[in-house]
Design a protein around this motif. Structure first.
Motif, PDB file in Angstrom:
ATOM      1  N   LYS A  39      -4.466  -6.941   9.812  1.00  0.00           N
ATOM      2  CA  LYS A  39      -4.432  -5.491   9.986  1.00  0.00           C
ATOM      3  C   LYS A  39      -4.047  -5.119  11.416  1.00  0.00           C
ATOM      4  O   LYS A  39      -3.269  -4.190  11.653  1.00  0.00           O
ATOM      5  CB  LYS A  39      -5.796  -4.893   9.631  1.00  0.00           C
ATOM      6  N   SER A  90       0.911  -9.197  10.623  1.00  0.00           N
ATOM      7  CA  SER A  90       1.310 -10.298   9.751  1.00  0.00           C
ATOM      8  C   SER A  90       0.600 -11.569  10.202  1.00  0.00           C
ATOM      9  O   SER A  90       0.141 -11.653  11.358  1.00  0.00           O
ATOM     10  CB  SER A  90       2.825 -10.517   9.800  1.00  0.00           C
ATOM     11  N   TRP A 117      -1.525  -9.347   0.359  1.00  0.00           N
ATOM     12  CA  TRP A 117      -0.375  -8.548   0.743  1.00  0.00           C
ATOM     13  C   TRP A 117       0.842  -8.841  -0.132  1.00  0.00           C
ATOM     14  O   TRP A 117       1.917  -8.324   0.120  1.00  0.00           O
ATOM     15  CB  TRP A 117      -0.055  -8.806   2.216  1.00  0.00           C
ATOM     16  N   GLU A 154       2.519  -7.935  -3.156  1.00  0.00           N
ATOM     17  CA  GLU A 154       2.473  -6.811  -4.096  1.00  0.00           C
ATOM     18  C   GLU A 154       2.832  -7.218  -5.521  1.00  0.00           C
ATOM     19  O   GLU A 154       2.421  -6.572  -6.487  1.00  0.00           O
ATOM     20  CB  GLU A 154       3.427  -5.698  -3.636  1.00  0.00           C
ATOM     21  N   ARG A 208      -7.393  -6.696  -6.910  1.00  0.00           N
ATOM     22  CA  ARG A 208      -7.174  -5.972  -5.654  1.00  0.00           C
ATOM     23  C   ARG A 208      -8.107  -4.765  -5.540  1.00  0.00           C
ATOM     24  O   ARG A 208      -8.455  -4.328  -4.435  1.00  0.00           O
ATOM     25  CB  ARG A 208      -5.720  -5.514  -5.585  1.00  0.00           C
TER      26      ARG A 208
END
Length: 356
Positions: free
Chosen positions: A17, A21, A73, A75, A83
């Motif tokens: 965060k 990355s 992360w 998707e 999630r």
């Protein structure tokens, strides 16, 4: 980052965060980890180098097993339901392929009675035959029966481990472990390669079992058991909780009976669960050893053939049982008639043509 002792999921999520990355976090020096992310200096200094035995062994294991890392992360591959829980794994290791649809979690006693194990196989066979994946923990007893039932229907099942992706626990389930992968299912673990099946791993494993599913079925569970912990996670995550009642004198029924008193959905057959998934149960009829015709057909043709018995069934009834449209079933029945698999009777009713 995941191999760093003491970092954990919260530390990984905080670092990504802040730095954006994993690569950027690893490029940051120790003072930045300590000052910007609040990571203890001893932890920040213990990141294994890419030339260290721990890193090289983990990478070799993942490559050898064709295992993948799926991060929060990602998707595309990270399950949407998982999630959504309040403490999702920062990442997990995956062998095989996760189903595209959410499933039913099934947990219960390791020392479950034989009748409960048989009922679990039957329910999970019908659940999987209806297209709903079965998720469990590969443990002895109910977990094993749940996986076996799904496999018997050629359905999908997912095993969530409390150890590394390269470990099989218990060892007696080695064949079941490989059957799950060979039939298109998946093996999942939040723990790095080589991690042993420690007792403290299993509560975390249980939150993933319930987190990946729409509901949890509990079959035989004593009070203060791991299965009840899974049910508690399910309630916290907003999932449906189902339970099979048991004799009042059986200590492994105390937990499930209490769940029912507290409002869990009572289950005695697959239809009790499928109604929540908005699907009809699919009856699985095993072909006899002498009925070689069953093995001539595949896919939907085999499904319709197995539903045909000596009692005549109308095409609409066959469509309902198989989850197909009457038009689809009519086309399949024509094919079966041409292949000597079905006989049409007056009134659009059909029976199976037996082998001579």
């Amino acid at each position: 980052m995941h191999l760093t002792p003491g970092l954990g999921r919260v530390g990984i999520m905080r670092l990504i965060k802040i730095f954006g990355s994993p690569e950027a976090a690893l490029e940051a020096d120790t003072p930045k980890w300590v000052q910007d992310a609040g990571i203890r200096a001893a932890v920040a200094e213990s990141i294994p180098a890419k030339t260290s035995p721990a890193y090289e062994q983990a990478l070799e294991t993942l490559n050898r097993l064709e295992a993948r890392i799926v991060s929060l992360w990602d998707e595309d591959r990270y399950p949407t339901l998982l999630r959504s829980i309040y403490d999702p794994p920062a990442l997990f290791y995956l062998r095989g392929d996760l189903p595209q649809h959410s499933g039913l979690a099934v947990v219960g006693a390791r020392q479950a009675s034989l009748p409960s194990q048989r009922l679990t196989r039957t329910i999970c066979r019908e659940i999987a035959a209806s297209g709903i994946p079965v998720v469990s923990g590969l443990a002895r007893g109910i977990d094993s029966a749940a996986h076996e039932g799904a496999l018997a229907a050629n359905g999908l099942t997912v095993a969530i481990l409390g150890c590394g992706i390269d470990r099989i626990y218990p060892q007696e389930n080695e064949a079941l472990f490989h059957d799950i992968l060979q039939q298109g299912g998946a093996i999942v673990s939040e723990y790095p390669p080589g991690a042993p099946p420690l007792a403290r791993h299993f509560p975390g494993r249980n939150r993933i079992i319930s987190g990946m599913c729409q509901g949890v079925l509990v079959v035989e569970a004593a009070k203060r058991s791991g299965s009840l912990i899974t049910a508690e996670f399910a309630l916290e995550q907003g999932r449906e909780v189902f339970a099979i009642p048991g004799p009042a004198y059986n200590h492994t029924s105390a937990g499930t009976n209490q769940l029912l008193k507290d409002g869990a959905h009572l289950v005695t057959e697959s239809a009790d669960i499928l109604s929540f998934f908005k699907q009809e149960p699919t009856c699985i009829v095993q072909p006899s050893e002498n009925d070689s015709l069953a093995y001539k057909f595949t896919g939907q043709a085999r499904q319709v053939f197995l539903e045909l018995q000596d009692i005549p069934l109308h095409v609409d009834e066959l469509a309902r049982k198989c989850g197909l449209t009457p038009m689809e079933v009519s086309a399949i029945l024509l094919h079966l008639e041409l292949e000597d698999g079905a006989i049409q009777l007056p009134g659009m009713r059909f029976v199976r043509k037996r082998s001579p």
